[in-house]
Each structure stands twice: as C-alpha cells, then as structure tokens.
Motif scaffolding. Structure first.
Motif, short mmCIF file in Angstrom:
data_model
loop_
_atom_site.label_atom_id
_atom_site.label_comp_id
_atom_site.label_asym_id
_atom_site.label_seq_id
_atom_site.Cartn_x
_atom_site.Cartn_y
_atom_site.Cartn_z
N GLN A 1 0.19 18.88 3.48
CA GLN A 1 1.07 17.95 4.19
C GLN A 1 0.30 16.87 4.97
O GLN A 1 0.79 16.32 5.95
N ARG B 1 0.85 -1.20 0.00
CA ARG B 1 0.00 0.00 0.00
C ARG B 1 0.88 1.25 0.00
O ARG B 1 1.93 1.30 0.65
N GLU B 2 0.45 2.22 -0.72
CA GLU B 2 1.19 3.46 -0.81
C GLU B 2 0.85 4.38 0.36
O GLU B 2 -0.30 4.43 0.82
N VAL B 3 1.88 5.08 0.83
CA VAL B 3 1.71 6.11 1.86
C VAL B 3 2.21 7.43 1.26
O VAL B 3 3.36 7.53 0.83
N LYS B 4 1.35 8.43 1.17
CA LYS B 4 1.70 9.70 0.51
C LYS B 4 1.44 10.88 1.44
O LYS B 4 0.58 10.82 2.33
N SER B 5 2.17 11.92 1.16
CA SER B 5 1.98 13.18 1.87
C SER B 5 1.52 14.24 0.87
O SER B 5 2.13 14.42 -0.19
N CYS B 6 0.44 14.89 1.19
CA CYS B 6 -0.11 15.91 0.29
C CYS B 6 0.85 17.11 0.22
O CYS B 6 1.23 17.67 1.25
N PRO B 7 1.27 17.52 -1.00
CA PRO B 7 2.20 18.65 -1.12
C PRO B 7 1.56 19.98 -0.74
O PRO B 7 2.27 20.96 -0.49
N VAL C 1 -0.76 13.28 5.67
CA VAL C 1 -0.24 11.95 5.34
C VAL C 1 -1.42 10.97 5.25
O VAL C 1 -2.25 10.91 6.17
N GLN C 2 -1.50 10.25 4.18
CA GLN C 2 -2.58 9.28 3.98
C GLN C 2 -2.04 8.04 3.32
O GLN C 2 -1.01 8.07 2.65
N GLN C 3 -2.75 6.93 3.50
CA GLN C 3 -2.30 5.64 2.97
C GLN C 3 -3.49 4.86 2.42
O GLN C 3 -4.62 5.01 2.86
#
Length: 284
Positions: free
Chosen positions: A162, A153-159, A164-166
């Motif tokens: 900021q 699963r991907e974990v990303k941070s909104c630019p 953080v969601q997965q």
C-alpha cells in the motif's frame, strides 16, 4: 564806451555762462567715470568668457582616442575611417564564389501539382503517368504558433504494501500552468541580445504567435533566465582570471536616470559584463 551798468550786466552774463560750463564739465566727468567703471566690468566679463570658451574648446577636443574618456562621450568629434579606397567596384568581385540558395535532397514537405484533364480534347489524364516532373523548392518559415503540452503523471498504490508513489515531472515543469524553456530562452535572447524593450517584445510575440504576454510576465521570464545562468558566471569569472591574455574596456550608460559604468573583461570565448556605480578599482 560801456557804462558801469552795462559792464556789470556783461560780467553777470559771463559768470552765468562759466557756471553753466562748470556744471556741464562736472556732468561729463561723472559720465566718463561711469563709462570707465562699466568698461572695467566688461573687461572682467570678457576675460571670464574667454576662459570659458577655452575650457569648452579643450573639452570638445578630448575624446576616447586622446584621453581617458569612454567612447560614449565622443559627441562632437567625427570619427575618420582608417579604410583606404580599394578602387574596386561595389558588389561581388570577379572570381568570387557567392553563396546561392540551392535545392535540398530531402525537403520537409512535398506538394504535387497534378494534371487531371487534357486542355485539348478534355480527356481524363488521372491514370496517365507523367513523362517529366519539374521541381521547384520554396524556403520559408513554418507557421508560428504557441503549442501547449500537457504533462500527466501517474499516482499508484502498491497492492502489496500500500505504498503510494508517483512518477516525477520533468525538472522544468513546476507549476500547474507555465511557459516553457524555449519561449523563455527566446524572450531572454530578444531582450538582451537584440535589445528589444519589454513593450515592443510583448507586441512582437502577439503579432507573430497570436498570444498575449504582459510586460510583467516578460520581466519575470528574464529574471528566471538570469537566475538559471548565475552558476555559469562563476565559471566565466574563473576562466577570465586564469587567462594569460585578457581584453578589458568600459563604457557608460544610464540606469534609472543615473549615470553608471559598465566594465568589460573578455577573451575570444568568454565575456563578463556588469554595471557599477563607479569606474574605479572597486568596479574593476
């Protein structure tokens, strides 16, 4: 004529014999009394044994068809089949349409056996088109093997904010390493429906899939399978209670060396089976 002395000796001899006879008679009377007491005891024992035999005979005559006993207690009675001889020969009857294994239009695999060289002159036949192809199909099981699927699963941070969601994992993926639902379902089916013990089930999986699973892990699989099915028990129970016709029965079995009872309630679609320590109203 006998003298006085001879008469006295004769009387003493007779008195001695009479005394011996009295002792012998007294001994016979004692032995006879002992035999009478012994016969009295044997008579009582014989009566007790006759009563015991009658009790055992009555018990062996009782079975599930003429008493409240469950079918599992039928040990001595030989069940007689209610079927009558049909007079037909064994095997398929004339006019019966049997089920024959037939070829399918779309097989899973195709294996072409080519003719590459002439056996007469040795010329190459690789470019020659066949004027006929014979087809035979083999129905078999695919190679059995345990497949490992890796979930990432991907974990990303909104630019922008900021945050953080997965991405979510599937509901059945709960640990870093675990067994999948299809294998658990197979274990539950083989253990509960086919009644294969845990040790034999472990040996079976290792022989078929070349993968070792301990009996403790198999026990946990069955436990998780039961927990997953628990919500369905309420649905089955409510459906059975609302049914106009309900079939009920019971049988016995041993759990950890102790006798238990298994009441059964079912319809044509639903069945509820549960063990209980008693066979009374509480169990029902």
């Amino acid at each position: 004529m006998l003298t006085v002395q001879q008469a006295v000796l004769t009387m003493e001899s007779l008195m001695g014999k009479i005394q011996q006879q009295n002792q012998f008679i007294h001994q016979l009377i004692q032995e006879n009394e002992q035999l009478r007491q012994k016969n009295k005891h044997l008579s009582k024992e014989n009566e007790r044994l006759r009563g015991r035999i009658q009790e055992l005979e009555a018990r062996t005559k009782k079975n599930s068809s003429n008493s409240h006993l469950p079918p599992s207690s039928d040990r001595f009675a030989r069940p007689r089949s209610s079927r009558k001889p049909s007079g037909k020969k064994p095997g398929g009857q004339e006019g019966h349409r049997g089920t024959t294994l037939r070829q399918v239009e779309h097989p899973h695999h195709r294996v072409v056996h080519r003719v590459n060289r002439c056996q007469g002159c040795g010329a190459s036949l690789c470019e020659v088109q066949p004027f006929k192809v014979d087809v035979r199909q083999v129905f078999d099981l695919p190679p059995a093997a345990i497949e490992v699927t890796q979930h990432e699963r991907e974990v990303k941070s909104c630019p922008h904010c900021q945050c953080v969601q997965q991405a979510p994992f599937p509901p059945h993926v709960t640990n870093h390493v675990q067994y999948g639902p299809r294998l658990i379902a197979l274990v539950v089916y083989l253990h509960h429906i086919q009644l294969i013990p845990y040790k034999r089930l472990s040996e079976m999986i290792e022989a078929l899939y070349q993968h070792s699973i301990s009996t403790g892990t198999l026990t946990n699989m069955v436990k998780r399978g039961r927990e997953a099915l628990e919500p369905n028990l309420d649905i089955i129970e409510e459906t059975l209670l609302d049914s106009n016709i309900l079939h009920v029965d019971e049988t016995s079995l041993r759990i950890e060396g102790k006798r238990a009872w298994v009441p059964i309630a079912c319809t044509s679609k639903y069945t509820y089976v549960a063990p209980h320590a008693s066979r009374g109203k509480k169990a029902t």
